[in-house]
Design a protein around this motif. Structure first.
Motif, PDB file in Angstrom:
ATOM      1  N   GLY A 237       0.877  -1.062   0.106  1.00 18.59           N
ATOM      2  CA  GLY A 237      -0.160  -0.176   0.284  1.00 18.59           C
ATOM      3  C   GLY A 237       0.952   1.004   0.377  1.00 18.59           C
ATOM      4  O   GLY A 237       0.095   2.780   0.177  1.00 18.59           O
ATOM      5  N   LYS A 238       2.049   1.213  -0.116  1.00 20.06           N
ATOM      6  CA  LYS A 238       2.975   2.263  -0.353  1.00 20.06           C
ATOM      7  C   LYS A 238       4.427   1.840  -1.046  1.00 20.06           C
ATOM      8  O   LYS A 238       4.952   0.874  -1.100  1.00 20.06           O
ATOM      9  N   LEU A 239       5.089   2.458  -1.103  1.00 20.70           N
ATOM     10  CA  LEU A 239       6.497   2.521  -1.503  1.00 20.70           C
ATOM     11  C   LEU A 239       7.090   2.226  -0.791  1.00 20.70           C
ATOM     12  O   LEU A 239       7.438   2.770   0.425  1.00 20.70           O
ATOM     13  N   PRO A 240       8.349   1.965  -1.251  1.00 23.72           N
ATOM     14  CA  PRO A 240       9.856   1.194  -0.308  1.00 23.72           C
ATOM     15  C   PRO A 240      10.311   2.906  -0.098  1.00 23.72           C
ATOM     16  O   PRO A 240      10.321   4.027  -0.308  1.00 23.72           O
ATOM     17  N   ASP A 241      10.921   2.606   1.725  1.00 23.68           N
ATOM     18  CA  ASP A 241      11.165   3.807   2.111  1.00 23.68           C
ATOM     19  C   ASP A 241      13.102   3.829   0.993  1.00 23.68           C
ATOM     20  O   ASP A 241      13.811   5.274   1.145  1.00 23.68           O
ATOM     21  N   MET A 242      13.041   2.497   1.176  1.00 22.57           N
ATOM     22  CA  MET A 242      14.679   2.189   0.555  1.00 22.57           C
ATOM     23  C   MET A 242      15.183   1.942  -0.925  1.00 22.57           C
ATOM     24  O   MET A 242      14.596   0.767  -0.345  1.00 22.57           O
ATOM     25  N   ILE A 243      15.497   1.469  -1.687  1.00 26.13           N
ATOM     26  CA  ILE A 243      15.812   1.319  -2.947  1.00 26.13           C
ATOM     27  C   ILE A 243      17.646   0.811  -2.991  1.00 26.13           C
ATOM     28  O   ILE A 243      18.168   1.221  -3.228  1.00 26.13           O
ATOM     29  N   THR A 244      17.774  -0.734  -3.287  1.00 24.56           N
ATOM     30  CA  THR A 244      19.486  -0.555  -3.419  1.00 24.56           C
ATOM     31  C   THR A 244      20.048  -1.593  -4.681  1.00 24.56           C
ATOM     32  O   THR A 244      19.133  -2.882  -4.743  1.00 24.56           O
ATOM     33  N   ALA A 245      20.955  -1.227  -5.045  1.00 24.64           N
ATOM     34  CA  ALA A 245      21.147  -2.515  -6.193  1.00 24.64           C
ATOM     35  C   ALA A 245      22.968  -2.449  -6.575  1.00 24.64           C
ATOM     36  O   ALA A 245      23.549  -1.556  -5.643  1.00 24.64           O
ATOM     37  N   CYS A 246      23.125  -3.507  -5.979  1.00 24.67           N
ATOM     38  CA  CYS A 246      25.037  -3.797  -6.492  1.00 24.67           C
ATOM     39  C   CYS A 246      25.095  -2.791  -8.216  1.00 24.67           C
ATOM     40  O   CYS A 246      24.088  -2.936  -8.963  1.00 24.67           O
ATOM     41  N   VAL A 247      26.295  -1.864  -7.971  1.00 24.77           N
ATOM     42  CA  VAL A 247      27.086  -1.058  -9.197  1.00 24.77           C
ATOM     43  C   VAL A 247      28.456  -1.816  -9.380  1.00 24.77           C
ATOM     44  O   VAL A 247      28.850  -1.476  -9.078  1.00 24.77           O
ATOM     45  N   GLY A 248      28.232  -2.545 -10.721  1.00 24.63           N
ATOM     46  CA  GLY A 248      29.447  -2.442 -11.408  1.00 24.63           C
ATOM     47  C   GLY A 248      29.774  -1.461 -12.670  1.00 24.63           C
ATOM     48  O   GLY A 248      30.015  -0.644 -12.961  1.00 24.63           O
ATOM     49  N   GLY A 249      28.801  -2.189 -14.149  1.00 29.42           N
ATOM     50  CA  GLY A 249      28.473  -1.262 -15.039  1.00 29.42           C
ATOM     51  C   GLY A 249      27.054  -0.696 -14.291  1.00 29.42           C
ATOM     52  O   GLY A 249      27.066   0.390 -15.224  1.00 29.42           O
ATOM     53  N   GLY A 250      26.576  -1.401 -13.957  1.00 32.61           N
ATOM     54  CA  GLY A 250      24.866  -0.508 -14.032  1.00 32.61           C
ATOM     55  C   GLY A 250      24.029  -0.935 -14.003  1.00 32.61           C
ATOM     56  O   GLY A 250      23.091  -0.468 -14.126  1.00 32.61           O
ATOM     57  N   SER A 367      25.114  -9.743  -6.257  1.00 29.66           N
ATOM     58  CA  SER A 367      24.105  -9.002  -5.839  1.00 29.66           C
ATOM     59  C   SER A 367      24.524  -9.085  -4.128  1.00 29.66           C
ATOM     60  O   SER A 367      23.356  -8.660  -3.372  1.00 29.66           O
ATOM     61  N   ALA A 368      25.047  -9.507  -4.029  1.00 29.50           N
ATOM     62  CA  ALA A 368      26.089  -9.783  -2.047  1.00 29.50           C
ATOM     63  C   ALA A 368      25.636  -8.550  -1.231  1.00 29.50           C
ATOM     64  O   ALA A 368      25.860  -8.416  -0.054  1.00 29.50           O
ATOM     65  N   HIS A 369      26.743  -7.230  -2.751  1.00 30.24           N
ATOM     66  CA  HIS A 369      27.067  -6.466  -2.335  1.00 30.24           C
ATOM     67  C   HIS A 369      26.270  -5.670  -1.624  1.00 30.24           C
ATOM     68  O   HIS A 369      26.250  -4.769  -1.022  1.00 30.24           O
ATOM     69  N   ALA A 370      25.344  -5.738  -1.992  1.00 29.95           N
ATOM     70  CA  ALA A 370      24.187  -4.778  -2.122  1.00 29.95           C
ATOM     71  C   ALA A 370      23.034  -5.680  -1.040  1.00 29.95           C
ATOM     72  O   ALA A 370      22.514  -4.885  -0.369  1.00 29.95           O
ATOM     73  N   VAL A 371      23.212  -6.869  -0.790  1.00 28.82           N
ATOM     74  CA  VAL A 371      22.485  -7.499   0.371  1.00 28.82           C
ATOM     75  C   VAL A 371      23.218  -6.915   1.414  1.00 28.82           C
ATOM     76  O   VAL A 371      22.425  -6.831   2.663  1.00 28.82           O
ATOM     77  N   VAL A 389      15.896  -4.645  -1.815  1.00 29.77           N
ATOM     78  CA  VAL A 389      16.798  -4.626  -2.309  1.00 29.77           C
ATOM     79  C   VAL A 389      16.675  -5.411  -4.377  1.00 29.77           C
ATOM     80  O   VAL A 389      15.844  -6.573  -3.997  1.00 29.77           O
ATOM     81  N   ASN A 390      17.668  -5.449  -4.757  1.00 35.25           N
ATOM     82  CA  ASN A 390      17.529  -5.387  -5.784  1.00 35.25           C
ATOM     83  C   ASN A 390      18.219  -7.194  -5.802  1.00 35.25           C
ATOM     84  O   ASN A 390      19.470  -6.939  -6.290  1.00 35.25           O
ATOM     85  N   LEU A 391      17.918  -8.240  -5.592  1.00 36.66           N
ATOM     86  CA  LEU A 391      19.000  -8.983  -6.044  1.00 36.66           C
ATOM     87  C   LEU A 391      19.277 -10.082  -7.974  1.00 36.66           C
ATOM     88  O   LEU A 391      18.478 -10.989  -7.566  1.00 36.66           O
ATOM     89  N   SER A 392      19.454  -9.203  -7.882  1.00 33.39           N
ATOM     90  CA  SER A 392      20.442  -9.265  -9.481  1.00 33.39           C
ATOM     91  C   SER A 392      20.303 -10.550  -9.624  1.00 33.39           C
ATOM     92  O   SER A 392      20.295 -10.937 -10.845  1.00 33.39           O
ATOM     93  N   GLY A 393      21.070 -12.089  -8.823  1.00 38.15           N
ATOM     94  CA  GLY A 393      21.758 -12.631  -9.749  1.00 38.15           C
ATOM     95  C   GLY A 393      21.299 -14.290  -8.577  1.00 38.15           C
ATOM     96  O   GLY A 393      21.863 -14.297  -7.367  1.00 38.15           O
ATOM     97  N   ARG A 394      21.363 -16.032  -8.994  1.00 37.04           N
ATOM     98  CA  ARG A 394      22.254 -16.429  -7.508  1.00 37.04           C
ATOM     99  C   ARG A 394      23.515 -17.079  -7.967  1.00 37.04           C
ATOM    100  O   ARG A 394      23.923 -16.612  -9.286  1.00 37.04           O
TER     101      ARG A 394
END
Length: 409
Positions: A237-250, A367-371, A389-394
């Motif tokens: 019912g609302k947006l997250p307070d914060m979003i995050t993801a790892c950045v290499g190329g991005g 992805s563990a960097h963002a975690v 958190v964007n869990l970008s890969g396994r």
């Protein structure tokens, strides 16, 4: 521009960037020879024309749904949250996509575009191998030859992905020059592409390179944020307070961030690899410590020496050890819309093991960097707040390396 990648016929509105020359503020563009500029302009024209056709959009939307398995779910990491304390941690599960990461999103788009343009071979670089596997998968699907260049060090670290690429039928080219990692793989693949740009298509693996690639990859990856924003609103019912993801190329980060850029109440954090420490030369914290310059045909923050040559970089995560970064990230840093921080190898490994043992989810080291950042940040926030958190890969590709690194055998 708009790119419809939703089977329910919803369009994605993008902020008016880049400009017609491919610039995000002072970053991006085409820092390339005149003869290559004509090739890039042809790709841009084809992309803008083909991507807006009903046939292309319907085919891509169908593949996203029935082949990739989109939409990827959002998962409340309840036990991780209880273990850490503070803000609730949610995961956008890009690791559940076919091929195990976000890379398939733009690889399908690029392979389809190459097919529609009548190209005979798709070329690319890869670091951790996720882009290579995704592109080899997409090329097998659409029936076009694929050639992947990969540094010898990364080949040794990422054996599961190397095997997958070979099974999928791509030609794997080991790169022995320089640092034998991602930067050198980019150089090698681009040199091969220049031998026949008329018939070959260079499928850049992130939001980097000369225009139109930062825009094009951003557009294909933006489905991550579009889905996440709608899913979070529907469930919370609302947006997250914060979003995050790892950045290499991005690419995974800009894929999540794009849909939230207009939501001023949402804090956006990119997480770079600080490796063995920002005080050492064993990191790849481009936005944190880099300076503006040109690399691989575009302008961005990069880690460079006094003469403008790229410096060797390092990360425990092969997909993050790149001395440059996407130009839109540079622009977002300068205007203050996104804040960029970093996580060390030690924090990354701790997050890798903690998420695995609290939630049964083995993340990619990238992805563990963002975690790791979310685990650090959650303690500073209240239980009523949330971090997505964007869990970008396994982490299938990383397990042998982690077992050896931590002595778990």
């Amino acid at each position: 521009m708009e790119l419809d990648t939703n089977t329910e016929e919803q369009s994605v509105e993008f902020l008016p960037m880049p400009d017609s020359q491919g610039n995000f503020g002072e970053y991006g563009g085409q820092v390339i020879p005149p003869e290559l500029k004509a090739v890039m302009d042809d790709i841009n024209e084809a992309y803008l024309e083909i991507s807006q056709t009903e046939a292309f959009q319907n085919e891509l939307a169908d593949l996203f749904k029935h082949y990739v398995g989109r939409p990827s779910p959002i998962f409340f990491a309840k036990r991780l949250t209880e273990n850490i304390g503070g803000a609730k941690i949610y995961l956008k599960r890009e690791d559940l996509n076919h091929t195990g990461a976000h890379k398939i999103n733009h690889c399908l788009g690029e392979a389809l575009l190459a097919k529609h343009m009548g190209k005979t071979k798709v070329l690319a670089e890869t670091g951790a191998g996720q882009h290579g596997v995704a592109l080899a998968t997409a090329c097998a699907l659409v029936g076009i030859d694929c050639e992947i260049h990969m540094g010898e060090i990364d080949i040794e670290k990422e054996k599961p992905n190397v095997i997958k690429m070979k099974i999928l039928g791509c030609k794997l080219v080991p790169v022995s020059r320089g640092t034998r990692t991602l930067k050198d793989a980019v150089d090698s693949a681009f040199e091969e592409y220049l031998k026949n740009p008329k018939d070959f298509f260079y499928a850049i693996g992130s939001v980097v390179g000369p225009h139109p690639f930062p825009m094009m990859v951003r557009d294909f990856q933006s489905i991550i944020g579009t889905e996440a924003r709608q899913q979070f609103l529907e469930s919370q019912g609302k947006l997250p307070d914060m979003i995050t993801a790892c950045v290499g190329g991005g690419s995974n980060a800009i894929g999540l961030f794009t849909a939230f850029l207009g939501d001023e109440e949402v804090k956006i954090m990119g997480v770079e690899p600080s490796g063995l420490g920002l005080e050492t030369d064993k990191h790849a914290a481009t936005l944190t410590l880099g300076t503006p310059g040109a690399i691989h045909g575009f302008k961005c923050y990069n880690l460079q020496d006094d003469e403008g040559n790229p410096l060797p970089v390092y990360s425990i995560a092969s997909g993050l050890d790149y001395p440059g970064v996407g130009p839109q990230h540079c622009y977002l840093k300068d205007i203050g819309r996104v804040e960029y921080t970093s996580a060390t190898d030690a924090e990354c490994l701790d997050a890798f093991m903690t998420l695995s043992r609290t939630e049964g989810i083995i993340p990619a080291l990238e992805s563990a960097h963002a975690v790791a950042f979310a685990m650090r940040q959650a303690k500073e926030m209240s239980p009523e707040q949330s971090i997505l958190v964007n869990l970008s890969g396994r982490g299938d590709k990383d397990m042998d390396f982690v077992i050896e690194k931590l002595g778990l055998e």
